[in-house]
Motif scaffolding. Structure first.
Motif, mmCIF file in Angstrom:
data_model
loop_
_atom_site.group_PDB
_atom_site.id
_atom_site.type_symbol
_atom_site.label_atom_id
_atom_site.label_comp_id
_atom_site.label_asym_id
_atom_site.label_seq_id
_atom_site.Cartn_x
_atom_site.Cartn_y
_atom_site.Cartn_z
ATOM 1 N N GLY A 65 0.819 -1.215 0.000
ATOM 2 C CA GLY A 65 0.000 0.000 0.000
ATOM 3 C C GLY A 65 0.848 1.258 0.000
ATOM 4 N N ARG A 66 1.952 1.242 0.748
ATOM 5 C CA ARG A 66 2.851 2.389 0.774
ATOM 6 C C ARG A 66 3.519 2.592 -0.585
ATOM 7 N N LYS A 67 3.955 1.492 -1.198
ATOM 8 C CA LYS A 67 4.589 1.595 -2.516
ATOM 9 C C LYS A 67 3.595 2.070 -3.559
ATOM 10 N N ARG A 68 2.371 1.602 -3.458
ATOM 11 C CA ARG A 68 1.341 2.008 -4.409
ATOM 12 C C ARG A 68 1.020 3.488 -4.271
ATOM 13 N N SER A 69 0.916 3.979 -3.046
ATOM 14 C CA SER A 69 0.627 5.399 -2.859
ATOM 15 C C SER A 69 1.817 6.270 -3.276
ATOM 16 N N SER A 70 3.032 5.802 -3.058
ATOM 17 C CA SER A 70 4.185 6.589 -3.512
ATOM 18 C C SER A 70 4.274 6.591 -5.039
ATOM 19 N N PHE A 71 3.917 5.479 -5.695
ATOM 20 C CA PHE A 71 3.888 5.458 -7.153
ATOM 21 C C PHE A 71 2.796 6.385 -7.668
ATOM 22 N N ARG A 72 1.650 6.407 -7.006
ATOM 23 C CA ARG A 72 0.560 7.294 -7.410
ATOM 24 C C ARG A 72 0.992 8.758 -7.294
ATOM 25 N N GLU A 73 1.727 9.082 -6.245
ATOM 26 C CA GLU A 73 2.226 10.443 -6.078
ATOM 27 C C GLU A 73 3.251 10.776 -7.162
ATOM 28 N N TRP A 74 4.165 9.841 -7.454
ATOM 29 C CA TRP A 74 5.159 10.049 -8.507
ATOM 30 C C TRP A 74 4.464 10.252 -9.852
ATOM 31 N N ARG A 75 3.465 9.432 -10.135
ATOM 32 C CA ARG A 75 2.740 9.492 -11.399
ATOM 33 C C ARG A 75 1.983 10.811 -11.547
ATOM 34 N N GLY A 76 1.500 11.369 -10.438
ATOM 35 C CA GLY A 76 0.754 12.613 -10.498
ATOM 36 C C GLY A 76 1.619 13.836 -10.736
ATOM 37 N N GLN A 77 2.931 13.716 -10.596
ATOM 38 C CA GLN A 77 3.822 14.857 -10.744
ATOM 39 C C GLN A 77 4.445 14.943 -12.131
ATOM 40 N N ARG A 78 3.963 14.187 -13.074
ATOM 41 C CA ARG A 78 4.546 14.171 -14.421
ATOM 42 C C ARG A 78 3.490 13.693 -15.414
ATOM 43 N N PRO A 79 3.691 13.934 -16.704
ATOM 44 C CA PRO A 79 2.728 13.457 -17.703
ATOM 45 C C PRO A 79 2.900 11.954 -17.949
ATOM 46 N N PHE A 80 2.430 11.156 -17.012
ATOM 47 C CA PHE A 80 2.689 9.719 -17.040
ATOM 48 C C PHE A 80 2.084 9.056 -18.275
ATOM 49 N N TRP A 81 0.802 9.303 -18.537
ATOM 50 C CA TRP A 81 0.132 8.606 -19.638
ATOM 51 C C TRP A 81 0.642 9.077 -20.985
ATOM 52 N N GLY A 82 0.977 10.349 -21.111
ATOM 53 C CA GLY A 82 1.578 10.829 -22.352
ATOM 54 C C GLY A 82 2.925 10.182 -22.609
ATOM 55 N N GLY A 83 3.736 10.061 -21.549
ATOM 56 C CA GLY A 83 5.030 9.397 -21.688
ATOM 57 C C GLY A 83 4.886 7.922 -22.027
ATOM 58 N N LEU A 84 3.903 7.264 -21.388
ATOM 59 C CA LEU A 84 3.705 5.840 -21.651
ATOM 60 C C LEU A 84 3.263 5.603 -23.095
ATOM 61 N N LEU A 85 2.315 6.384 -23.582
ATOM 62 C CA LEU A 85 1.847 6.186 -24.955
ATOM 63 C C LEU A 85 2.932 6.531 -25.975
ATOM 64 N N THR A 86 3.722 7.557 -25.691
ATOM 65 C CA THR A 86 4.825 7.903 -26.602
ATOM 66 C C THR A 86 5.865 6.794 -26.607
ATOM 67 N N LEU A 87 6.168 6.259 -25.447
ATOM 68 C CA LEU A 87 7.116 5.146 -25.346
ATOM 69 C C LEU A 87 6.592 3.934 -26.104
ATOM 70 N N LEU A 88 5.316 3.622 -25.932
ATOM 71 C CA LEU A 88 4.733 2.468 -26.623
ATOM 72 C C LEU A 88 4.636 2.692 -28.127
ATOM 73 N N ALA A 89 4.564 3.952 -28.575
ATOM 74 C CA ALA A 89 4.510 4.236 -30.009
ATOM 75 C C ALA A 89 5.813 3.868 -30.691
ATOM 76 N N GLY A 90 6.912 3.995 -29.982
ATOM 77 C CA GLY A 90 8.208 3.698 -30.587
ATOM 78 C C GLY A 90 8.423 2.223 -30.848
ATOM 79 N N ILE A 91 7.782 1.368 -30.074
ATOM 80 C CA ILE A 91 8.031 -0.078 -30.197
ATOM 81 C C ILE A 91 7.575 -0.632 -31.543
#
Length: 185
Positions: A14-40
Motif C-alpha cells: 500500500g505504501r509503494k502504491r501510494s508513492s507510485f501514485r504520487e510520482w505518477r501525479g507529478q509528471r505526464p505519465f500517460w503521455g510518456g507511456l503512450l509515446t514510449l509504446l509508439a516507438g516499439i
C-alpha cells in the motif's frame, strides 16, 4: 521481533502504491507511456519477418534505419516526459512530429498503431500541467483563495464606459482591478 511489530506485506504494498501514485501525479505519465509504446511498433515492424506456412514475408523498407531511429527517439521522448517533466512540451511536440514522419518512413507509422499512439501521447504530454498542492483543512483559513471558479460578480461595480475606471480600456495591460499585474490578451 514479534509478529505484532513486524510490518505486514499489505502495508508495504500500500505504501509503494501510494508513492507510485504520487510520482505518477507529478509528471505526464500517460503521455510518456503512450509515446514510449509508439516507438516499439515503429522500430520493430520494419525488421520483422512474417512466416505464413513456408512463405516468409519481410516488412523491411528502404528506410529501415530511419524507422529504427524514429522508434528509439520516441522511446527516449517518452522517458523524457517521465523523468524530466519540465521539458514535457518539447518532448510532446517532438513526439507528434516524429509520429507524423513515421507515416512516410515506417510502413504508414507501423500500420497506424505507432502513429496514433505517438500523436495521442505527444498531445497528452503537451497538454499536461502540474497540479496545485492540496491544502489541508488547517491552512485553508490562513489566506483567501485566489482561484475562483465560475462567474465573478463585482460587489462595487465601476460605471461602464471608456475612461471610467473599469480597466477594460487600459492598453498597458495593467490596471488597479488586477493589482497592477499584466493580463494576457
Amino acid at each position: 521481533m514479534s509478529a505484532e511489530t513486524r510490518p505486514r506485506l499489505i502495508e508495504g504494498i500500500g505504501r509503494k502504491r501510494s508513492s507510485f501514485r504520487e510520482w505518477r501525479g507529478q509528471r505526464p505519465f500517460w503521455g510518456g507511456l503512450l509515446t514510449l509504446l509508439a516507438g516499439i511498433p515503429i522500430m520493430y515492424i520494419p525488421y520483422a519477418n512474417l512466416t505464413i506456412g513456408s512463405l516468409t514475408v519481410r516488412m523491411a523498407t528502404t528506410a529501415g534505419a530511419g524507422s529504427l531511429i524514429i522508434g528509439v527517439l520516441l522511446v527516449v521522448l517518452g522517458l523524457t516526459m517521465w523523468f524530466q517533466p519540465a521539458s514535457r512540451v518539447f518532448a510532446g511536440v517532438a513526439g507528434i512530429l516524429l509520429s507524423l514522419v513515421s507515416l512516410v518512413v515506417s510502413n504508414f507509422g507501423a500500420f497506424l498503431v505507432g502513429f496514433l499512439l505517438g500523436l495521442i501521447g505527444g498531445a497528452l504530454g503537451v497538454a499536461w500541467a502540474p497540479g496545485q498542492a492540496e491544502r489541508s483543512g488547517d491552512d485553508a483559513g490562513d489566506e483567501p483563495a485566489r482561484n475562483v471558479a465560475g462567474p465573478v460578480v463585482a460587489t462595487h461595480p465601476a460605471p461602464a464606459g471608456p475612461g471610467l475606471g473599469n480597466g477594460l480600456d487600459d492598453l498597458s495591460g495593467t490596471s488597479p482591478t488586477n493589482d497592477g499585474r499584466h493580463r494576457a490578451g
